[in-house]
Design a protein around this motif. Structure first.
Motif, PDB file in Angstrom:
ATOM      1  N   GLU A  39       0.850  -1.202   0.000  1.00  0.00           N
ATOM      2  CA  GLU A  39       0.000   0.000   0.000  1.00  0.00           C
ATOM      3  C   GLU A  39       0.883   1.249   0.000  1.00  0.00           C
ATOM      4  O   GLU A  39       0.659   2.187  -0.782  1.00  0.00           O
ATOM      5  CB  GLU A  39      -0.908  -0.001   1.232  1.00  0.00           C
ATOM      6  CG  GLU A  39      -1.788   1.240   1.325  1.00  0.00           C
ATOM      7  CD  GLU A  39      -2.607   1.285   2.616  1.00  0.00           C
ATOM      8  OE1 GLU A  39      -3.188   0.253   3.014  1.00  0.00           O
ATOM      9  OE2 GLU A  39      -2.654   2.373   3.231  1.00  0.00           O
ATOM     10  N   LEU A  40       1.911   1.250   0.846  1.00  0.00           N
ATOM     11  CA  LEU A  40       2.797   2.414   0.966  1.00  0.00           C
ATOM     12  C   LEU A  40       3.446   2.764  -0.365  1.00  0.00           C
ATOM     13  O   LEU A  40       3.537   3.930  -0.733  1.00  0.00           O
ATOM     14  CB  LEU A  40       3.866   2.115   2.028  1.00  0.00           C
ATOM     15  CG  LEU A  40       4.766   3.259   2.461  1.00  0.00           C
ATOM     16  CD1 LEU A  40       3.957   4.324   3.203  1.00  0.00           C
ATOM     17  CD2 LEU A  40       5.880   2.742   3.379  1.00  0.00           C
ATOM     18  N   TYR A  41       3.906   1.745  -1.094  1.00  0.00           N
ATOM     19  CA  TYR A  41       4.631   2.012  -2.340  1.00  0.00           C
ATOM     20  C   TYR A  41       3.754   1.851  -3.587  1.00  0.00           C
ATOM     21  O   TYR A  41       4.213   2.091  -4.706  1.00  0.00           O
ATOM     22  CB  TYR A  41       5.868   1.104  -2.437  1.00  0.00           C
ATOM     23  CG  TYR A  41       6.880   1.406  -1.358  1.00  0.00           C
ATOM     24  CD1 TYR A  41       7.714   2.517  -1.451  1.00  0.00           C
ATOM     25  CD2 TYR A  41       6.980   0.611  -0.219  1.00  0.00           C
ATOM     26  CE1 TYR A  41       8.626   2.825  -0.456  1.00  0.00           C
ATOM     27  CE2 TYR A  41       7.900   0.904   0.789  1.00  0.00           C
ATOM     28  CZ  TYR A  41       8.716   2.008   0.667  1.00  0.00           C
ATOM     29  OH  TYR A  41       9.609   2.306   1.661  1.00  0.00           O
ATOM     30  N   GLY A  42       2.512   1.417  -3.401  1.00  0.00           N
ATOM     31  CA  GLY A  42       1.595   1.322  -4.535  1.00  0.00           C
ATOM     32  C   GLY A  42       1.992   0.266  -5.554  1.00  0.00           C
ATOM     33  O   GLY A  42       1.802   0.459  -6.758  1.00  0.00           O
ATOM     34  N   VAL A  43       2.570  -0.847  -5.095  1.00  0.00           N
ATOM     35  CA  VAL A  43       2.952  -1.931  -6.012  1.00  0.00           C
ATOM     36  C   VAL A  43       2.337  -3.239  -5.503  1.00  0.00           C
ATOM     37  O   VAL A  43       2.491  -3.591  -4.332  1.00  0.00           O
ATOM     38  CB  VAL A  43       4.488  -2.075  -6.096  1.00  0.00           C
ATOM     39  CG1 VAL A  43       4.873  -3.262  -6.964  1.00  0.00           C
ATOM     40  CG2 VAL A  43       5.107  -0.789  -6.645  1.00  0.00           C
ATOM     41  N   THR A  44       1.647  -3.935  -6.381  1.00  0.00           N
ATOM     42  CA  THR A  44       0.910  -5.132  -5.960  1.00  0.00           C
ATOM     43  C   THR A  44       1.625  -6.398  -6.422  1.00  0.00           C
ATOM     44  O   THR A  44       1.806  -6.607  -7.626  1.00  0.00           O
ATOM     45  CB  THR A  44      -0.516  -5.089  -6.557  1.00  0.00           C
ATOM     46  OG1 THR A  44      -1.106  -3.844  -6.173  1.00  0.00           O
ATOM     47  CG2 THR A  44      -1.376  -6.229  -6.035  1.00  0.00           C
ATOM     48  N   PRO A  45       2.034  -7.247  -5.473  1.00  0.00           N
ATOM     49  CA  PRO A  45       2.663  -8.522  -5.839  1.00  0.00           C
ATOM     50  C   PRO A  45       1.593  -9.552  -6.183  1.00  0.00           C
ATOM     51  O   PRO A  45       0.397  -9.311  -5.996  1.00  0.00           O
ATOM     52  CB  PRO A  45       3.390  -8.916  -4.552  1.00  0.00           C
ATOM     53  CG  PRO A  45       2.492  -8.375  -3.478  1.00  0.00           C
ATOM     54  CD  PRO A  45       1.897  -7.095  -4.015  1.00  0.00           C
ATOM     55  N   ASP A  46       2.032 -10.733  -6.644  1.00  0.00           N
ATOM     56  CA  ASP A  46       1.078 -11.819  -6.917  1.00  0.00           C
ATOM     57  C   ASP A  46       0.658 -12.496  -5.625  1.00  0.00           C
ATOM     58  O   ASP A  46      -0.502 -12.852  -5.449  1.00  0.00           O
ATOM     59  CB  ASP A  46       1.718 -12.840  -7.861  1.00  0.00           C
ATOM     60  CG  ASP A  46       2.135 -12.192  -9.168  1.00  0.00           C
ATOM     61  OD1 ASP A  46       1.245 -11.769  -9.916  1.00  0.00           O
ATOM     62  OD2 ASP A  46       3.355 -12.065  -9.405  1.00  0.00           O
ATOM     63  N   LEU A  47       1.637 -12.694  -4.728  1.00  0.00           N
ATOM     64  CA  LEU A  47       1.362 -13.323  -3.432  1.00  0.00           C
ATOM     65  C   LEU A  47       2.003 -12.486  -2.326  1.00  0.00           C
ATOM     66  O   LEU A  47       3.059 -11.881  -2.527  1.00  0.00           O
ATOM     67  CB  LEU A  47       1.943 -14.743  -3.375  1.00  0.00           C
ATOM     68  CG  LEU A  47       1.325 -15.806  -4.280  1.00  0.00           C
ATOM     69  CD1 LEU A  47       2.134 -17.110  -4.183  1.00  0.00           C
ATOM     70  CD2 LEU A  47      -0.141 -16.082  -3.913  1.00  0.00           C
ATOM     71  N   THR A  48       1.372 -12.503  -1.168  1.00  0.00           N
ATOM     72  CA  THR A  48       1.884 -11.768  -0.007  1.00  0.00           C
ATOM     73  C   THR A  48       1.886 -12.707   1.187  1.00  0.00           C
ATOM     74  O   THR A  48       0.939 -13.467   1.382  1.00  0.00           O
ATOM     75  CB  THR A  48       0.951 -10.580   0.311  1.00  0.00           C
ATOM     76  OG1 THR A  48       0.911  -9.714  -0.817  1.00  0.00           O
ATOM     77  CG2 THR A  48       1.442  -9.799   1.543  1.00  0.00           C
ATOM     78  N   VAL A  49       2.967 -12.635   1.968  1.00  0.00           N
ATOM     79  CA  VAL A  49       3.027 -13.409   3.212  1.00  0.00           C
ATOM     80  C   VAL A  49       2.881 -12.446   4.386  1.00  0.00           C
ATOM     81  O   VAL A  49       3.556 -11.413   4.444  1.00  0.00           O
ATOM     82  CB  VAL A  49       4.361 -14.175   3.329  1.00  0.00           C
ATOM     83  CG1 VAL A  49       4.360 -15.019   4.603  1.00  0.00           C
ATOM     84  CG2 VAL A  49       4.585 -15.056   2.113  1.00  0.00           C
TER      85      VAL A  49
END
Ligand code: PMP
Length: 423
Positions: free
Chosen positions: A249-259
């Protein structure tokens, strides 16, 4: 103020007779002058068995973002304790928790729930391998993703990739390529059509609290997708800490998966993998095994749900305050080090502060390897004697429970500790 640790010293001796090494996480043995034996915590404060009181910046090694024993979490857990401890079957809270994760984490379309960060990383890598039909994983030097064999290589303070512990099967990391972070050319050089996933801490807290270079995170996603690999953000530290939706959210970049882990449970052991629905289909269809006796146990689920709700309701106040307090600590360290003539640097991102006794700026993991680790640990040990508990690596975690009085007291302690070291 003079702190004595006599009872902790005696307790450490006693523990060593039955507990291998006298501690339950090897890292805790590093605490100086002795692994402190604590007895109680409340809000931002801790007490040990010698009766010493501390402002706490270890926060259970990160999870206690709401402080020790926060009321909303206690209330939810107390109610659940009287309702049921576990079902080994479905219950209402697991879906409510999954909905809360999907509502608050930008990449989360679906999620699975585990117990610890290490386990969730293991699940994320397995899912990525199944979804892509590929085996190689790219990780970065200085990034830590848990203690399991699969990813335990190239972690601090290693200067190169290698199995990081005795007893680790070296074959487990043969399919892991370790490269330099914050360097798109270095990534390009190791990417290929056999890569299942690129995994990283989106802020490299474990490598010295290093921020991503502008455009780097988006560049990684683009490069990985170009060769058909998935991107996993390990937000075990940064999740719910740097913003409600974490670093993504802070950097505005969305990964495919998040842990997710640590702060998710506000002190209770619970973790999650969330991300693209089509990728998590691997679990939904049963093709990938995601199992575990304690997965989404109702007590931990109740804690996590209460924690997310509390953070969500208070986010406009909590996150700016974490950042403000962290900046105040960073600034007191810089000015006190300057006065004492001790060469120090500070990396601060949101509610995480990392300090270094160092002649050169710790602007990359590689640069932090040149810092004076023993000197940094001496500073943290001196702080302990001034009533401040921080991680011996030089790391301070802020919580929503710290107030301006705690920060002022900490600033004074920092000055006294550095004056003492100068002498
Ligand atoms: N990933 C990161 C980024 C971590 O910092 C940690 C723990 N410090 C883990 C994974 C592993 O989490 P756990 O200790 O809960 O297994």
């Amino acid at each position: 103020m003079s702190y004595s640790f006599d009872r902790s010293i005696a307790q450490f001796d006693r523990s060593k007779a039955s507990l291998a090494g006298g501690v339950s996480t090897a890292f805790r043995a590093a605490q100086r002058p002795v692994p402190i034996c604590f007895s109680r915590g409340k809000g931002s404060h801790l007490w040990d068995i010698d009766g010493n009181e501390y402002v706490d910046y270890v926060l259970g090694f990160g999870p206690l973002l709401l402080g020790h024993s926060p009321e909303p979490v206690l209330a939810a857990v107390e109610e659940q304790l009287r309702t049921a401890l576990g079902f080994g079957a479905s219950h209402l809270l697991e879906a409510e928790l999954a909905e809360a994760i999907c509502r608050t984490v930008p990449s989360a379309e679906l999620c699975i729930i585990s117990n610890t960060g290490s386990e969730a990383v293991h699940a994320a890598v397995r899912i990525a391998r199944a979804a892509t039909g590929r085996m190689r994983v790219v990780k970065f030097l200085g990034h830590y993703h848990g203690w399991l064999d699969t990813v335990h290589t190239g972690v601090a303070p290693q200067a190169v990739a290698a199995p990081a512990t005795g007893g680790q099967d070296p074959r487990a990391v043969e399919s892991v390529t370790v490269t330099a972070w914050n360097d798109l050319d270095a990534l390009d050089a190791v990417l290929g059509d056999d890569v299942a996933a690129v995994i990283m801490e989106p802020v490299n807290v474990n490598g010295g609290n290093i921020s991503p270079a502008p455009g780097y995170l988006a560049g990684v996603v683009e490069a990985a997708h170009r060769c058909g690999a998935l991107v996993i953000f390990d937000e075990v530290i940064t999740g719910y800490r740097l913003a409600l939706g974490g670093a993504q959210e802070l950097y505005g970049v969305t990964p495919d998966l998040t842990v997710l882990g640590k702060a998710l449970g506000a002190g209770f052991p619970i973790s999650a993998v969330c991300g693209r629905a089509d990728v998590l289909e691997e679990v939904a269809t049963g093709r990938v095994a995601h199992v575990g006796t304690f997965n989404a146990g109702p007590v931990c689920a109740a804690a996590a749900l209460a924690a997310i709700n509390d953070l969500e309701a208070g986010q406009t106040e909590i996150y700016p305050n974490l950042d403000r307090h962290a900046r105040m600590i960073a600034s007191r360290v810089r000015s006190a080090a300057n006065t004492a003539g001790i060469p120090m640097f500070v990396n601060q991102v949101g509610g995480v502060v990392s300090v270094f006794v160092s002649d050169t700026p710790p602007s990359s993991y590689e640069a932090t390897l040149k810092s004076d680790r023993a000197g940094t640990a001496s500073f943290i040990a001196a702080l302990l004697g001034q009533g401040v508990h921080a991680i011996s690596l030089g790391r301070f975690y802020l919580s929503a429970a710290h107030d301006d009085g705690d920060i002022a007291r900490t600033g004074d302690a920092i000055e006294r500790a550095l004056q003492g070291l100068q002498r």
